[in-house]
Motif scaffolding. Structure first.
Motif, mmCIF file in Angstrom:
data_model
loop_
_atom_site.group_PDB
_atom_site.id
_atom_site.type_symbol
_atom_site.label_atom_id
_atom_site.label_comp_id
_atom_site.label_asym_id
_atom_site.label_seq_id
_atom_site.Cartn_x
_atom_site.Cartn_y
_atom_site.Cartn_z
ATOM 1 N N SER A 57 -16.155 -9.342 -8.815
ATOM 2 C CA SER A 57 -16.007 -8.141 -8.001
ATOM 3 C C SER A 57 -14.619 -7.582 -8.226
ATOM 4 O O SER A 57 -13.643 -8.314 -8.381
ATOM 5 C CB SER A 57 -16.225 -8.458 -6.522
ATOM 6 N N LYS A 80 -18.652 1.716 -1.519
ATOM 7 C CA LYS A 80 -20.118 1.755 -1.573
ATOM 8 C C LYS A 80 -20.676 0.945 -2.730
ATOM 9 O O LYS A 80 -20.322 1.186 -3.896
ATOM 10 C CB LYS A 80 -20.578 3.211 -1.712
ATOM 11 N N VAL A 81 -21.551 -0.009 -2.402
ATOM 12 C CA VAL A 81 -22.335 -0.715 -3.407
ATOM 13 C C VAL A 81 -23.805 -0.433 -3.134
ATOM 14 O O VAL A 81 -24.168 0.081 -2.083
ATOM 15 C CB VAL A 81 -22.089 -2.242 -3.389
ATOM 16 N N ALA A 82 -24.651 -0.755 -4.109
ATOM 17 C CA ALA A 82 -26.097 -0.596 -3.926
ATOM 18 C C ALA A 82 -26.688 -1.882 -3.357
ATOM 19 O O ALA A 82 -26.059 -2.946 -3.362
ATOM 20 C CB ALA A 82 -26.750 -0.249 -5.264
ATOM 21 N N GLY A 87 -24.441 -5.633 -6.205
ATOM 22 C CA GLY A 87 -23.915 -5.286 -4.886
ATOM 23 C C GLY A 87 -23.768 -6.515 -4.005
ATOM 24 O O GLY A 87 -22.780 -6.657 -3.267
ATOM 25 N N ARG A 91 -20.252 -8.005 -2.470
ATOM 26 C CA ARG A 91 -20.081 -8.271 -1.034
ATOM 27 C C ARG A 91 -19.704 -9.726 -0.790
ATOM 28 O O ARG A 91 -18.818 -10.025 0.019
ATOM 29 C CB ARG A 91 -21.366 -7.908 -0.283
ATOM 30 N N PRO A 105 -24.908 -0.989 2.401
ATOM 31 C CA PRO A 105 -25.247 -0.687 1.002
ATOM 32 C C PRO A 105 -26.099 0.571 0.879
ATOM 33 O O PRO A 105 -26.783 0.984 1.816
ATOM 34 C CB PRO A 105 -26.030 -1.924 0.560
ATOM 35 N N THR A 112 -25.161 -0.457 -8.381
ATOM 36 C CA THR A 112 -23.755 -0.776 -8.137
ATOM 37 C C THR A 112 -22.918 -0.489 -9.388
ATOM 38 O O THR A 112 -23.351 -0.733 -10.513
ATOM 39 C CB THR A 112 -23.624 -2.257 -7.751
ATOM 40 N N CYS A 134 -20.905 4.324 -6.362
ATOM 41 C CA CYS A 134 -19.601 4.748 -5.834
ATOM 42 C C CYS A 134 -19.559 6.234 -5.501
ATOM 43 O O CYS A 134 -18.884 6.641 -4.548
ATOM 44 C CB CYS A 134 -18.490 4.452 -6.837
#
Length: 324
Positions: A57, A80-82, A87, A91, A105, A112, A134
């Motif tokens: 990450s 913002k991640v998916a 993602g 996290r 998310p 992501t 993003c």
């Protein structure tokens, strides 16, 4: 919301780092040492051509938050991640680093983000970024309680590319200042500055309390090849500027003072995350009430640790290092 020392806002990205020669950069038309935004097709092409890599990450502000947490600061992060595998990796990693991450998310949209980082033998990193989820970050993703709770809200200049994020930055600054808090911004990359110079200048002058930039970035902002001239303008436009100059150390400027800080000696392996770590050390010390020269020393120690190994996250005990 419990109090925070630092709240970072930036592009939530999974980094993929691999070693490469200058010939690889040339074959793929890359400008060495830069960050280039790419689409999904280029992301697949470059990823397929890269050698063995290390995935973690990342993202500029995410790196800063992780390093600051390693120094003992209380840190939060918005990005913002998916709702996908990368993602979930992001996290887990940032939470495991001790960083509060309340952003929900994105579902049903872009994947992501990922940054493909090529590190040449001289330690320089060249980044190719697919922003993915993003670009959806906007005002609705701001966590007002976290901003109000943070001594400093730290904004990543790379996030200036999506227009919605620029509006979010201004909204975050309004929330922070309404609660008596500080706003810091890093310029991130000279090419990013070139794309959004007017917006950056306006934000630095009107919204920021603290500015982070390297020599190329501050010169790009003020359209000069003279670092001293650019530093003078910065000193007049922002309350506190921390300007880095690689092996020459850094310069800390307020309206009335200037402090030169020496770089910490180290062996350069990979410059990925050096500026991120510098900002982390500086803000961790500043929010702990340290004087400016000591903030600069913490920053230099953190940056030296970052460039002494492959990857942007700390591998040594930073608390012990800053104690000297």
């Amino acid at each position: 919301m419990t109090s925070l020392d630092i709240l970072g806002i930036g592009n939530a990205i999974v980094d993929v780092l691999a070693r490469a020669g200058d010939d690889f950069l040339a074959r793929h038309g890359m400008a060495k040492g830069s960050m280039t935004l790419i689409g999904p097709d280029d992301a697949e092409r470059i990823y397929a051509a890269m050698g063995p890599g290390v995935e973690s990450s990342g993202g500029s502000a995410g790196n800063t938050c992780a390093v600051a947490a390693a120094l003992g600061a209380k840190v939060g992060y918005l990005g913002k991640v998916a709702d996908d595998t990368l993602g979930q990796v992001f996290r887990h990693d940032i939470t495991a680093a001790g960083v509060h991450f309340p952003t929900p998310p994105l579902t049903g949209g872009a994947p992501t983000a990922r940054c493909l980082i090529l590190v040449t033998p001289d330690g320089q990193r060249t980044m190719n970024t697919f922003l993915g989820a993003c670009v959806t970050f906007g005002e609705a993703d701001l966590d007002e309680a976290s901003i109000a709770a943070a001594q400093v809200t730290y904004l990543e200049g790379y996030l200036f590319d999506p227009p919605a994020a620029q509006a979010a930055f201004r909204a975050a600054a309004r929330i922070a200042h309404a609660n008596g808090r500080k706003v810091a911004i890093t310029l991130s990359d000279p090419f990013c500055v070139e794309r959004h110079r007017d917006a950056f200048r306006s934000f630095v002058r009107d919204e920021a309390d603290i500015l982070f930039a390297n020599e190329a970035e501050i010169c790009a902002l003020y359209q000069t090849d003279n670092f001293e001239a650019a530093a003078t303008i910065a000193q007049s436009e922002v309350g506190l500027a921390a300007l880095t100059r690689s092996e020459k150390g850094s310069l800390l400027l307020t309206g009335t003072t200037a402090h030169e800080v020496s770089a910490e000696p180290t062996t350069v392996v990979d410059t990925t995350g050096a500026g991120d770590a510098y900002a982390a050390g500086f803000l961790a010390a500043l929010t702990a009430g340290r004087p400016l020269p000591e903030c600069g020393r913490w920053a230099s120690v953190a940056a030296a640790e970052a460039i002494s190994h492959f990857g942007a996250r700390p591998q040594a005990d930073l608390k012990a290092l800053v104690k000297g």
